[in-house]
Design a protein around this motif. Structure first.
Motif, PDB file in Angstrom:
ATOM      1  N   LYS A 167       8.558  -7.340 -11.101  1.00 36.48           N
ATOM      2  CA  LYS A 167       7.595  -6.801 -10.148  1.00 36.48           C
ATOM      3  C   LYS A 167       6.710  -5.764 -10.839  1.00 36.48           C
ATOM      4  O   LYS A 167       7.176  -5.017 -11.697  1.00 36.48           O
ATOM      5  CB  LYS A 167       8.297  -6.146  -8.967  1.00 36.48           C
ATOM      6  N   ARG A 168       5.463  -5.736 -10.457  1.00 39.38           N
ATOM      7  CA  ARG A 168       4.557  -4.680 -10.913  1.00 39.38           C
ATOM      8  C   ARG A 168       3.999  -3.974  -9.691  1.00 39.38           C
ATOM      9  O   ARG A 168       3.465  -4.612  -8.784  1.00 39.38           O
ATOM     10  CB  ARG A 168       3.432  -5.247 -11.771  1.00 39.38           C
ATOM     11  N   ILE A 169       4.118  -2.657  -9.674  1.00 36.00           N
ATOM     12  CA  ILE A 169       3.726  -1.856  -8.517  1.00 36.00           C
ATOM     13  C   ILE A 169       2.686  -0.826  -8.946  1.00 36.00           C
ATOM     14  O   ILE A 169       2.885  -0.109  -9.925  1.00 36.00           O
ATOM     15  CB  ILE A 169       4.951  -1.139  -7.922  1.00 36.00           C
ATOM     16  N   VAL A 170       1.586  -0.771  -8.210  1.00 33.62           N
ATOM     17  CA  VAL A 170       0.588   0.269  -8.453  1.00 33.62           C
ATOM     18  C   VAL A 170       0.809   1.389  -7.440  1.00 33.62           C
ATOM     19  O   VAL A 170       1.074   1.145  -6.263  1.00 33.62           O
ATOM     20  CB  VAL A 170      -0.851  -0.280  -8.349  1.00 33.62           C
ATOM     21  N   VAL A 171       0.708   2.622  -7.917  1.00 36.31           N
ATOM     22  CA  VAL A 171       1.006   3.785  -7.080  1.00 36.31           C
ATOM     23  C   VAL A 171      -0.182   4.739  -7.094  1.00 36.31           C
ATOM     24  O   VAL A 171      -0.695   5.100  -8.159  1.00 36.31           O
ATOM     25  CB  VAL A 171       2.259   4.526  -7.581  1.00 36.31           C
TER      26      VAL A 171
END
Length: 227
Positions: free
Chosen positions: A147-151
């Protein structure tokens, strides 16, 4: 203040690169010395550079010193670099573990982002800050289990508006992310909550951040008890 910190960090990184380059040069000279013991003999250069023998003679003591102590010097330099990286990082970890919501309230935006990077790493994510000049709406990028999550990090005194949600939604395509989060020490406006729900954006408000800090502190206390 954060600009000064970034300039200091850039200067520090350039210094590290210079030290690494010098270390590589020392290693090369040391290996060359061991392969070809004796004095420096450069007959080809002697034909083109006048007084090269005088130059080589002047650096002969340094040459011999590197032959004897080169590996030890390189090892000391590498150890120093590692310690310069590791010690500040563990200080940051300890700072994060001891932090509470009130200490976050007095942070700058840049400090809050760095704080979250360490917090997410302690939670098992691979976390990295984006470059401020072209972050494209994401302050931190997380990776975990495919998973890749942008914050989007918002250290605010008032409520966070829907513009933060808009920015992080736009950044998903830029970073090829599967999820988008907005994390704040405050709360969100109703329009921000509605937009987040419509775009499947996870919101960390003040209460959620306090819970995550509590979990981290409890885990740290359990670790200390086991140790």
């Amino acid at each position: 203040m954060w600009r000064i910190q970034r300039k200091a960090r850039r200067l520090y990184n350039n210094l590290i690169k210079l030290i690494v380059l010098a270390s590589a040069l020392i290693v090369a000279i040391t290996l060359f010395n061991r392969k070809s013991p004796g004095t420096i003999d450069l007959p080809i250069i002697n034909n083109f550079v006048p007084n090269i023998s005088r130059l080589t003679a002047s650096i002969e003591p340094l040459y011999n010193w590197l032959k004897t102590w080169g590996v030890a010097v390189v090892s000391a330099i590498i150890l120093g670099i590692v310690l310069m990286k590791v010690i500040p990082y563990y200080r940051k970890i300890r700072m994060v573990r001891r932090s509470n919501i009130h200490s976050i309230d007095v942070m700058t935006g840049d400090q809050f982002e760095e704080f979250l990077v360490i917090l997410f790493r302690l939670q098992g994510y691979s976390a990295k800050k984006t470059k401020r000049s072209r972050d494209q709406g994401a302050d931190i990028v997380l990776n975990s289990g495919g998973k890749r999550i942008v914050v989007q990090a918002k250290r605010e005194k008032g409520k966070v508006s829907n513009s933060a949600v808009q920015q992080v939604v736009a950044s998903k395509a830029v970073y090829h992310a599967t999820e988008a989060w907005v994390v704040t020490n405050s709360y969100f406006t109703e329009p921000a909550k509605e937009l987040a729900k419509a775009n499947d954006v996870l919101l960390w408000d003040r209460d959620r951040l306090i819970r995550e800090l509590s979990k981290l502190n409890m885990k740290g206390q359990q670790t200390n008890q086991v140790a």
